[in-house]
Scaffold this motif. Sequence first.
Motif, PDB file in Angstrom:
ATOM      1  N   SER A 104      32.493  45.964  37.188  1.00 47.00           N
ATOM      2  CA  SER A 104      33.221  44.984  35.263  1.00 47.00           C
ATOM      3  C   SER A 104      33.548  43.294  36.109  1.00 47.00           C
ATOM      4  O   SER A 104      34.845  42.855  35.290  1.00 47.00           O
ATOM      5  CB  SER A 104      34.708  45.790  35.758  1.00 47.00           C
ATOM      6  OG  SER A 104      35.529  46.196  36.371  1.00 47.00           O
ATOM      7  N   LEU A 105      33.718  43.466  37.832  1.00 41.17           N
ATOM      8  CA  LEU A 105      34.137  42.169  38.231  1.00 41.17           C
ATOM      9  C   LEU A 105      33.078  41.089  38.178  1.00 41.17           C
ATOM     10  O   LEU A 105      32.215  41.554  38.644  1.00 41.17           O
ATOM     11  CB  LEU A 105      34.723  42.004  39.705  1.00 41.17           C
ATOM     12  CG  LEU A 105      35.449  43.294  39.933  1.00 41.17           C
ATOM     13  CD1 LEU A 105      35.619  43.638  41.607  1.00 41.17           C
ATOM     14  CD2 LEU A 105      37.045  42.914  39.750  1.00 41.17           C
ATOM     15  N   ASP A 106      33.752  39.984  38.664  1.00 43.28           N
ATOM     16  CA  ASP A 106      32.776  38.930  37.945  1.00 43.28           C
ATOM     17  C   ASP A 106      31.922  38.521  39.871  1.00 43.28           C
ATOM     18  O   ASP A 106      32.493  39.012  40.934  1.00 43.28           O
ATOM     19  CB  ASP A 106      33.023  37.751  37.543  1.00 43.28           C
ATOM     20  CG  ASP A 106      34.258  36.761  38.123  1.00 43.28           C
ATOM     21  OD1 ASP A 106      33.941  36.794  39.269  1.00 43.28           O
ATOM     22  OD2 ASP A 106      34.864  35.995  37.072  1.00 43.28           O
ATOM     23  N   ASP A 136      33.159  57.483  40.317  1.00 39.59           N
ATOM     24  CA  ASP A 136      32.938  56.739  39.374  1.00 39.59           C
ATOM     25  C   ASP A 136      34.121  55.593  38.906  1.00 39.59           C
ATOM     26  O   ASP A 136      33.556  54.546  39.036  1.00 39.59           O
ATOM     27  CB  ASP A 136      32.577  58.074  38.570  1.00 39.59           C
ATOM     28  CG  ASP A 136      31.932  58.675  38.763  1.00 39.59           C
ATOM     29  OD1 ASP A 136      31.151  58.702  39.538  1.00 39.59           O
ATOM     30  OD2 ASP A 136      31.388  60.021  37.915  1.00 39.59           O
ATOM     31  N   GLU A 137      35.023  56.611  39.219  1.00 41.85           N
ATOM     32  CA  GLU A 137      35.830  55.128  39.343  1.00 41.85           C
ATOM     33  C   GLU A 137      35.756  53.825  39.371  1.00 41.85           C
ATOM     34  O   GLU A 137      35.920  52.609  38.871  1.00 41.85           O
ATOM     35  CB  GLU A 137      37.737  55.236  38.543  1.00 41.85           C
ATOM     36  CG  GLU A 137      38.677  54.447  38.214  1.00 41.85           C
ATOM     37  CD  GLU A 137      39.984  55.392  38.431  1.00 41.85           C
ATOM     38  OE1 GLU A 137      40.723  54.467  38.265  1.00 41.85           O
ATOM     39  OE2 GLU A 137      40.077  56.601  38.052  1.00 41.85           O
ATOM     40  N   GLU A 138      36.012  53.511  41.066  1.00 40.05           N
ATOM     41  CA  GLU A 138      36.114  52.526  41.818  1.00 40.05           C
ATOM     42  C   GLU A 138      34.664  51.442  41.326  1.00 40.05           C
ATOM     43  O   GLU A 138      34.337  50.892  41.360  1.00 40.05           O
ATOM     44  CB  GLU A 138      35.875  53.424  43.539  1.00 40.05           C
ATOM     45  CG  GLU A 138      35.458  51.628  44.124  1.00 40.05           C
ATOM     46  CD  GLU A 138      36.664  50.770  44.218  1.00 40.05           C
ATOM     47  OE1 GLU A 138      37.123  51.190  43.314  1.00 40.05           O
ATOM     48  OE2 GLU A 138      36.677  50.230  45.063  1.00 40.05           O
ATOM     49  N   ILE A 139      33.400  52.389  41.201  1.00 41.44           N
ATOM     50  CA  ILE A 139      32.060  51.600  41.411  1.00 41.44           C
ATOM     51  C   ILE A 139      32.383  51.009  39.299  1.00 41.44           C
ATOM     52  O   ILE A 139      31.444  49.865  39.199  1.00 41.44           O
ATOM     53  CB  ILE A 139      31.363  53.048  40.607  1.00 41.44           C
ATOM     54  CG1 ILE A 139      30.609  53.364  42.703  1.00 41.44           C
ATOM     55  CG2 ILE A 139      29.874  52.130  40.255  1.00 41.44           C
ATOM     56  CD1 ILE A 139      29.508  54.648  42.147  1.00 41.44           C
ATOM     57  N   GLN A 140      32.582  52.107  38.102  1.00 43.87           N
ATOM     58  CA  GLN A 140      33.135  50.608  37.294  1.00 43.87           C
ATOM     59  C   GLN A 140      33.874  49.813  37.385  1.00 43.87           C
ATOM     60  O   GLN A 140      33.833  48.582  36.976  1.00 43.87           O
ATOM     61  CB  GLN A 140      33.741  51.852  35.887  1.00 43.87           C
ATOM     62  CG  GLN A 140      32.958  52.794  35.852  1.00 43.87           C
ATOM     63  CD  GLN A 140      31.538  52.581  35.514  1.00 43.87           C
ATOM     64  OE1 GLN A 140      31.322  51.652  34.779  1.00 43.87           O
ATOM     65  NE2 GLN A 140      30.540  53.270  35.712  1.00 43.87           N
ATOM     66  N   ARG A 141      34.728  49.741  38.127  1.00 43.92           N
ATOM     67  CA  ARG A 141      35.872  48.495  38.334  1.00 43.92           C
ATOM     68  C   ARG A 141      35.013  47.569  38.851  1.00 43.92           C
ATOM     69  O   ARG A 141      34.909  46.785  38.493  1.00 43.92           O
ATOM     70  CB  ARG A 141      36.988  48.945  39.658  1.00 43.92           C
ATOM     71  CG  ARG A 141      37.990  47.890  39.390  1.00 43.92           C
ATOM     72  CD  ARG A 141      38.734  48.270  40.461  1.00 43.92           C
ATOM     73  NE  ARG A 141      38.591  47.839  41.541  1.00 43.92           N
ATOM     74  CZ  ARG A 141      38.417  47.001  42.522  1.00 43.92           C
ATOM     75  NH1 ARG A 141      39.302  45.617  42.173  1.00 43.92           N
ATOM     76  NH2 ARG A 141      38.547  46.960  44.409  1.00 43.92           N
TER      77      ARG A 141
END
Length: 223
Positions: free
Chosen positions: A209-211, A201-206
């Motif tokens: 959030s990237l452009d 989950d954390e990696e997917i959220q990161r």
Amino acid sequence: MNGDEMVTVYIMGKKHRVPANLTIMKAMEYAGYQLRRGAGCRGGFCGACSTIYRMRGSFRLQVALACQKMVEDGMIITQLPFIPSEKKRYRLEKLKPDAGVFLEYFPEIARCLSCNTCTKACPQDLMVMDYVQAALRGDIKTAAELSFDCLSCGLCAVRCPAEIVPYHIGQLARRLYSRYIVGPSEQVQNRVMEIEKGRYDEEIQRLKSLDINMLREIYSRRE
Ligand code: SF4
Ligand code: SF4
Ligand code: FES
């Protein structure tokens, strides 16, 4: 072959001079084509780049994956951005793993002429006719094993005179084999459990959030 050698190819009927050390896919891009369909992994895994070609002076139609086949002087090339075929819908958990299931969903396999044209067309060197015949006999294990490396490129179906779509048959055999014969893979079950527990989950959220430029950079740096 030296790096400066050029060959003449005909792409969609237009003559081009391209370096001899390119694949068909790279030669098309060199000649100015932008591939929006008919290109995927570029590594011989996805089956998206089915191509038909002829050599000048030969009547024989040949097939290849554009990302794998090197250009040759005198090649007349056309790409197949998709292979028209009907996709059957079924519920795997409601099927019975026997010959009847293949005949129910793909009755055309009974028309197989044993001509082996599909096998000759396969860029993966699979024994396509043998896996179609195994399905016809209800030998799910053999059909699954022989079709295991199928890319669903569709070139066997394009060439089959009996209008059979072998890759759908191989896919059904592998699904039946997995569900009813070998059972679920431990690795897949473990991975599903990890996903459900939120390990990624954390990696997917990161990533979300990237452009777009950063995502492109990460994508091009991947292994
Ligand atoms: S079996 Fe057919 S669809 Fe699968 S890789 Fe070979 S030619 Fe392509
Ligand atoms: S090309 Fe079609 S008819 Fe010929 S062996 Fe393959 S599946 Fe059978
Ligand atoms: S682009 Fe995926 S196999 Fe050629």
